[in-house]
Write an enzyme that holds these catalytic residues in place. Sequence first.
Site, PDB file in Angstrom:
ATOM      1  CG  HIS A 162      83.039  89.088  44.435  1.00  0.00           C
ATOM      2  ND1 HIS A 162      81.676  89.150  44.605  1.00  0.00           N
ATOM      3  CD2 HIS A 162      83.482  89.742  45.246  1.00  0.00           C
ATOM      4  CE1 HIS A 162      81.525  90.196  45.578  1.00  0.00           C
ATOM      5  NE2 HIS A 162      82.728  90.428  45.784  1.00  0.00           N
ATOM      6  CG  ASP A 198      82.037  90.748  51.486  1.00  0.00           C
ATOM      7  OD1 ASP A 198      83.336  90.599  52.056  1.00  0.00           O
ATOM      8  OD2 ASP A 198      81.732  91.585  50.786  1.00  0.00           O
ATOM      9  CG  HIS A 200      81.294  93.889  47.799  1.00  0.00           C
ATOM     10  ND1 HIS A 200      82.263  94.014  48.820  1.00  0.00           N
ATOM     11  CD2 HIS A 200      81.108  95.244  47.204  1.00  0.00           C
ATOM     12  CE1 HIS A 200      82.880  95.304  48.757  1.00  0.00           C
ATOM     13  NE2 HIS A 200      82.162  96.005  47.818  1.00  0.00           N
ATOM     14  CG  ASP A 287      83.581  94.291  52.580  1.00  0.00           C
ATOM     15  OD1 ASP A 287      82.619  93.397  53.550  1.00  0.00           O
ATOM     16  OD2 ASP A 287      83.775  93.866  51.262  1.00  0.00           O
TER      17      ASP A 287
HETATM   18  C1  SP5 Z   1      85.713  90.233  48.313  1.00  0.00           C
HETATM   19  C2  SP5 Z   1      85.418  91.636  48.051  1.00  0.00           C
HETATM   20  O1  SP5 Z   1      84.933  92.346  48.947  1.00  0.00           O
HETATM   21  N1  SP5 Z   1      85.491  92.095  46.975  1.00  0.00           N
HETATM   22  C3  SP5 Z   1      85.015  93.413  46.653  1.00  0.00           C
HETATM   23  C4  SP5 Z   1      85.386  93.625  45.209  1.00  0.00           C
HETATM   24  C5  SP5 Z   1      85.184  95.178  44.938  1.00  0.00           C
HETATM   25  N2  SP5 Z   1      85.461  95.506  43.708  1.00  0.00           N
HETATM   26  C6  SP5 Z   1      85.443  96.797  43.398  1.00  0.00           C
HETATM   27  C7  SP5 Z   1      86.189  97.923  43.908  1.00  0.00           C
HETATM   28  C8  SP5 Z   1      85.578  99.264  43.729  1.00  0.00           C
HETATM   29  C9  SP5 Z   1      86.585 100.231  44.217  1.00  0.00           C
HETATM   30  N3  SP5 Z   1      86.130 101.458  44.472  1.00  0.00           N
HETATM   31  C10 SP5 Z   1      86.945 102.570  45.062  1.00  0.00           C
HETATM   32  C11 SP5 Z   1      86.369 103.560  45.671  1.00  0.00           C
HETATM   33  C12 SP5 Z   1      87.260 104.521  46.358  1.00  0.00           C
HETATM   34  N4  SP5 Z   1      86.355 105.523  47.009  1.00  0.00           N
HETATM   35 ZN    ZN Z   2      83.224  92.785  50.250  1.00  0.00          ZN
END
Ligand code: SP5
Ligand code: ZN
Length: 343
Positions: A162, A198, A200, A287
């Site tokens: 990111h 990934d 994301h 993930d």
């Molecule tokens: C590298 C990578 O995988 N970065 C991911 C960043 C995600 N950031 C947003 C996190 C949102 C967390 N949501 C929590 C949901 C709980 N049910």
């Molecule tokens: Zn990710």
Amino acid sequence: MLAIVSPSHALHAPQHEFFRGERVPCFETPSRAEYVLAELAARGHEVRAPHVDSADVLPRVHSAAYLHFLQTVWQQWLAIDPANASVQPFPSVWPVRTLRHDVEPDNFIARLGLYSMDNGTPLAAGSWQAAKAGADAAVSAAALLSQGERAVFCATRPPGHHAGADFMGGYCLLNNAAIAAEALLARGCQRVAVLDVDYHHGNGTQSIFYARSDVLFVSIHGDPRTEYPFYLGHADETGSGEGAGFNLNLPLPAGTSADRWFAALEAACQRVTAHGADALVVSLGLDTYAGDPISKFALQSPDFVRLGQRLHLLGLPTALILEGGYAAQELGVNAANVLSGFA
Ligand code: SP5
Ligand code: ZN
């Protein structure tokens, strides 16, 4: 498979991130790398520390101003108040659209916003040291590949995909995959492919190479209409200028099954092959695992063996760089399964 892990990763150990306005424990923890390391050791993989300094590659990926900021961010935070040693800084204001990013504010929090895409990238005292060690691992992998190694796995954290040329985001500080790609080019590769699996979208990597044809970026990820990072990763982003046609996004809906995910992987791999790359960098986010606490794909642990097998079939010198994956206890098995499939 040879693996590179730096013990310095543990210096990046922030406590909290934000979720729906509240502070919650970080998902991206030092234990993630410890579980990976333990499983690599259990399966007899050789683990080394980074042996090459990334200092000369970093400026090819990141702006000088951003690198200076990251390197000094903790000192700057302590300079405001020594008691900040036990407090995490977070941005609260960002220079969107009509606001200026060409003037670095004197205010620390405003500077933090200038160099961030979100408030979801916690910092701690050793964050720079950990991130730099991860970048050193990425260039070390590139060096080993250029010396004939077939594949190298970097168990890096914090993750990187990111992070853009001049901003952090999504737990990422330095873009390890982009750094590996630049290091491969510097060592004589003519064309490199970055395949990002990934959950994301790798917005940082895409943006770094968007106007270039020497580095192909291909990504399979949760549809940004509903999934982080939201503001990039759509199918109509295909590259610009020289880079037109050298960016391929394969967004999939949250809830996508393993079968449909592997169909997208097949399309991604065919595009990588068509690029005629002499090396491959894989942004290996795990993930996509069904048990991941923040993601919504449905891969099971044995599916990661299948992923490793398909990556091996590409027949390229390959740097596998760890990105996300937040089911920490299962992360070791899932990462090692990719290496087993590759072998
Ligand atoms: C590298 C990578 O995988 N970065 C991911 C960043 C995600 N950031 C947003 C996190 C949102 C967390 N949501 C929590 C949901 C709980 N049910
Ligand atoms: Zn990710």
